[in-house]
Design a protein around this motif. Structure first.
Motif, PDB file in Angstrom:
ATOM      1  N   SER A   1       0.861  -1.100   0.141  1.00  0.00           N
ATOM      2  CA  SER A   1      -0.071   0.073   0.152  1.00  0.00           C
ATOM      3  C   SER A   1       0.980   1.214   0.119  1.00  0.00           C
ATOM      4  O   SER A   1       1.856   1.207   0.578  1.00  0.00           O
ATOM      5  CB  SER A   1      -0.985  -0.005   1.116  1.00  0.00           C
ATOM      6  OG  SER A   1      -1.783   0.976   1.163  1.00  0.00           O
ATOM      7  N   ASP A   2       0.433   2.134  -0.904  1.00  0.00           N
ATOM      8  CA  ASP A   2       1.194   3.405  -0.650  1.00  0.00           C
ATOM      9  C   ASP A   2       2.726   3.362  -1.125  1.00  0.00           C
ATOM     10  O   ASP A   2       3.671   4.101  -0.623  1.00  0.00           O
ATOM     11  CB  ASP A   2       1.012   4.372   0.621  1.00  0.00           C
ATOM     12  CG  ASP A   2      -0.407   4.367   1.013  1.00  0.00           C
ATOM     13  OD1 ASP A   2      -1.197   4.738   0.066  1.00  0.00           O
ATOM     14  OD2 ASP A   2      -0.776   4.508   2.192  1.00  0.00           O
TER      15      ASP A   2
ATOM     16  N   MET B   1       4.591   0.913  -0.471  1.00  0.00           N
ATOM     17  CA  MET B   1       5.362   0.218   0.441  1.00  0.00           C
ATOM     18  C   MET B   1       4.979  -1.260   0.403  1.00  0.00           C
ATOM     19  O   MET B   1       3.690  -1.362   0.366  1.00  0.00           O
ATOM     20  CB  MET B   1       5.044   0.862   2.118  1.00  0.00           C
ATOM     21  CG  MET B   1       5.823   2.136   1.952  1.00  0.00           C
ATOM     22  SD  MET B   1       5.640   2.845   3.802  1.00  0.00           S
ATOM     23  CE  MET B   1       6.352   1.695   4.640  1.00  0.00           C
TER      24      MET B   1
ATOM     25  N   SER C   1      10.624   0.038   0.568  1.00  0.00           N
ATOM     26  CA  SER C   1      10.009   1.164   0.215  1.00  0.00           C
ATOM     27  C   SER C   1      10.922   1.699  -0.765  1.00  0.00           C
ATOM     28  O   SER C   1      12.080   1.897  -0.380  1.00  0.00           O
ATOM     29  CB  SER C   1       9.484   2.256   1.232  1.00  0.00           C
ATOM     30  OG  SER C   1       9.321   3.362   0.793  1.00  0.00           O
TER      31      SER C   1
ATOM     32  N   ASP D   1      -2.539   1.649   6.866  1.00  0.00           N
ATOM     33  CA  ASP D   1      -1.799   3.026   7.172  1.00  0.00           C
ATOM     34  C   ASP D   1      -0.295   2.224   7.409  1.00  0.00           C
ATOM     35  O   ASP D   1       0.028   2.115   8.623  1.00  0.00           O
ATOM     36  CB  ASP D   1      -2.126   3.756   8.265  1.00  0.00           C
ATOM     37  CG  ASP D   1      -1.224   5.011   8.159  1.00  0.00           C
ATOM     38  OD1 ASP D   1      -0.664   5.406   6.989  1.00  0.00           O
ATOM     39  OD2 ASP D   1      -1.190   5.818   9.292  1.00  0.00           O
ATOM     40  N   MET D   2       0.613   2.295   6.333  1.00  0.00           N
ATOM     41  CA  MET D   2       1.910   1.623   6.614  1.00  0.00           C
ATOM     42  C   MET D   2       2.986   2.779   6.761  1.00  0.00           C
ATOM     43  O   MET D   2       2.879   3.684   6.014  1.00  0.00           O
ATOM     44  CB  MET D   2       2.434   0.797   5.433  1.00  0.00           C
ATOM     45  CG  MET D   2       1.438  -0.458   5.211  1.00  0.00           C
ATOM     46  SD  MET D   2       1.782  -1.296   3.743  1.00  0.00           S
ATOM     47  CE  MET D   2       3.193  -1.877   4.139  1.00  0.00           C
ATOM     48  N   GLU D   3       3.855   2.449   7.653  1.00  0.00           N
ATOM     49  CA  GLU D   3       4.987   3.456   7.972  1.00  0.00           C
ATOM     50  C   GLU D   3       6.260   2.571   8.110  1.00  0.00           C
ATOM     51  O   GLU D   3       6.511   1.708   8.568  1.00  0.00           O
ATOM     52  CB  GLU D   3       4.615   4.204   9.082  1.00  0.00           C
ATOM     53  CG  GLU D   3       3.825   5.337   8.924  1.00  0.00           C
ATOM     54  CD  GLU D   3       3.474   6.263  10.102  1.00  0.00           C
ATOM     55  OE1 GLU D   3       4.381   6.002  11.106  1.00  0.00           O
ATOM     56  OE2 GLU D   3       2.615   6.978  10.236  1.00  0.00           O
ATOM     57  N   MET D   4       7.416   3.321   7.402  1.00  0.00           N
ATOM     58  CA  MET D   4       8.692   2.691   7.762  1.00  0.00           C
ATOM     59  C   MET D   4       9.077   2.777   9.465  1.00  0.00           C
ATOM     60  O   MET D   4       8.777   3.961   9.625  1.00  0.00           O
ATOM     61  CB  MET D   4       9.568   3.196   6.629  1.00  0.00           C
ATOM     62  CG  MET D   4       9.807   2.656   5.509  1.00  0.00           C
ATOM     63  SD  MET D   4      10.772   0.985   5.816  1.00  0.00           S
ATOM     64  CE  MET D   4      11.021   0.411   4.114  1.00  0.00           C
TER      65      MET D   4
ATOM     66  N   GLU E   1      11.030   4.483  12.030  1.00  0.00           N
ATOM     67  CA  GLU E   1      11.457   5.718  12.205  1.00  0.00           C
ATOM     68  C   GLU E   1      13.049   5.926  12.452  1.00  0.00           C
ATOM     69  O   GLU E   1      13.989   6.829  11.825  1.00  0.00           O
ATOM     70  CB  GLU E   1      11.044   6.678  13.524  1.00  0.00           C
ATOM     71  CG  GLU E   1       9.671   7.087  13.393  1.00  0.00           C
ATOM     72  CD  GLU E   1       9.118   7.787  14.619  1.00  0.00           C
ATOM     73  OE1 GLU E   1      10.155   7.833  15.663  1.00  0.00           O
ATOM     74  OE2 GLU E   1       7.928   8.163  14.600  1.00  0.00           O
TER      75      GLU E   1
END
Lengths: 124, 310
Positions: B62-63, B65, B78, B174-177, B179
């Motif tokens: 998603s997005d 990633m 990503s 909602d995917m996030e790498m 930090e």
């Protein structure tokens, strides 16, 4: 094929004959129940792998001690080293396949291909 | 999407010259499938002779990633950044540069038929290589995601099978790498080895990366399959290959390990030690190996000199 519950563990290990492996895989396509069981087995194994390794209790240790011949061999080796008779072998480079797998995967995912479109699996 | 796939296949079959048109259709599909957003879980297995392996995995994209979770850990992608998780820490590996992707003209799209898979409208597509089926894909019409991928060996048997058993198109996630990373390494370009060919059995060496120490990673691809060839010092210890299977190509002996996603091959030439890892089928591997440095031993004098001076 009936639900191959008893074969799933061997299937994960790749221990089935090729024909059985393919038959189980074909069954898994259409059977959400067996696919869920397979994932369950896989997760349990993952959990077991992550368990800490305990040190063996002391009564077991004598059995693990090296035999007398090993002490003798070590003494000879030490003596040989002392008189310079041993040629040191070339430094050994270790092939860490997990590292190599990571580097290969990192390159695979930036270009289209049969693996990158389905999502490569972590590890080797 | 059904229209799109149908258009691709029709253009391949009827509108454009056979080879060139087919390549364009397959190339366009492969490129678009990389960006498809979905969540799924499935199984992947690989069989080569008596060796086989299988595993389960979950994947979410998603997005821009991707996250893939398997029994051996999790990965996030990503762009050129790959993050792997070990314990509570994340480790990043970033590819500094890479060559443009090209699909070999030996592949073409074959027959396609409409089907239903996982309760969804899908299209079954054959990928042909020199007139025979090399792969069969069952593509979700809405998302272009391959719900089933089968790769066939030269004998027509399934070499690798990847099948999703759960699937959600365009998931609301909602995917996030992470930090921060415990380590962040770059895969930097290095000098190509003079011992390795520019291409082998239609696989083009697209990139070469430097390894820590004196080794290198040469990446070869034909656009559909790919492999990395790691060239390291001849004394490198292949401990993980101790339980591997031996096989022969043109009288030379190699050792292989089969995992669910890849096949690994190890051998030593008189000068260097090699590890090949990739998703290419066995008949391709054997053809490739015949064009790479062959296994061999060094003479007694060279062995002693090597031990003395490293």
């Amino acid at each position: 094929m009936t639900h191959p519950i008893d074969l799933l563990s061997a299937f994960l290990d790749g221990e089935l004959a090729a024909a059985d492996q393919a038959e189980v895989a074909n069954h898994l396509h259409g059977c959400a129940s067996c696919a869920a069981d397979l994932q369950g087995i896989s997760r349990v194994r993952d959990w077991i792998r992550g368990m800490p390794v305990e040190e063996a209790p002391s009564p077991l240790l004598p059995a693990l001690r090296p035999p007398r011949w090993a002490w003798a061999a070590a003494s000879i080796a030490a003596a040989a080293l002392a008189v310079g008779l041993v040629v040191t072998p070339a430094q050994t480079e270790v092939l860490d396949l997990d590292t190599l797998a990571g580097q290969h995967t990192a390159r695979v995912v930036v270009s289209p291909g049969i693996s990158s479109i389905r999502g490569p699996v972590a590890g080797r | 999407m059904a229209k799109r796939i149908a258009t691709l296949v029709l253009s391949a079959l009827f509108v454009m010259p056979a080879a060139a048109g087919a390549d364009e259709g397959l190339a366009e599909y492969l490129e678009s499938a990389m960006d498809a957003e979905f969540h799924g879980s499935g199984v992947v297995m690989c069989t080569w002779g008596a060796d086989s392996a299988a595993t389960t995995y979950e994947v979410t994209r998603s997005d821009g990633m991707s996250m893939v979770q398997g029994p051996d850990g999790g990965l996030m992608f990503s762009g050129a950044l790959t993050a792997s998780k070990a314990g509570a820490d994340w480790y990043a590996l970033e590819v500094s540069e890479w060559s443009a992707w090209n699909l070999s003209d030996r592949y073409s799209l074959g027959d396609s038929t409409a089907t239903i898979r996982l309760g969804r409208s899908a299209t079954e597509v054959n990928v042909m290589e020199d007139g025979r089926i090399r792969a069969r894909l069952v593509i979700d019409d809405e998302s272009t995601v391959p719900l089933l991928t089968e790769v066939f060996g030269a004998d027509g048997g399934v070499f690798r099978l990847a099948a999703l058993v759960e699937f959600v198109a365009a998931p609301a996630v909602d995917m996030e790498m992470p930090e921060s990373f415990m380590e962040h390494e770059m895969l930097m370009y290095g000098e190509p080895s003079s011992l390795l060919p520019d291409s082998a059995f239609g696989y083009r060496r697209t990139d070469t990366y430097a390894l820590d120490g004196s080794g290198s990673q040469a990446f070869y691809s034909d656009g559909l399959f790919s492999f990395s060839l790691f060239e390291v010092g001849r004394g490198a210890a292949p401990g993980d290959f101790a339980d591997g299977s031996s096989f022969e190509v043109e009288g030379a002996t190699y050792t292989r390990i089969v995992t669910a996603s890849n096949v690994w091959v190890h051998w030593r030439s008189p000068e260097r030690s090699y590890v090949l890892v990739g998703d290419l089928p066995p008949d391709h591997i054997e053809a490739v190996l015949s064009e790479l440095p062959r296994p061999g031993t060094r003479g007694v004098v060279m062995r002693w000199l090597s031990r003395l001076f490293g």
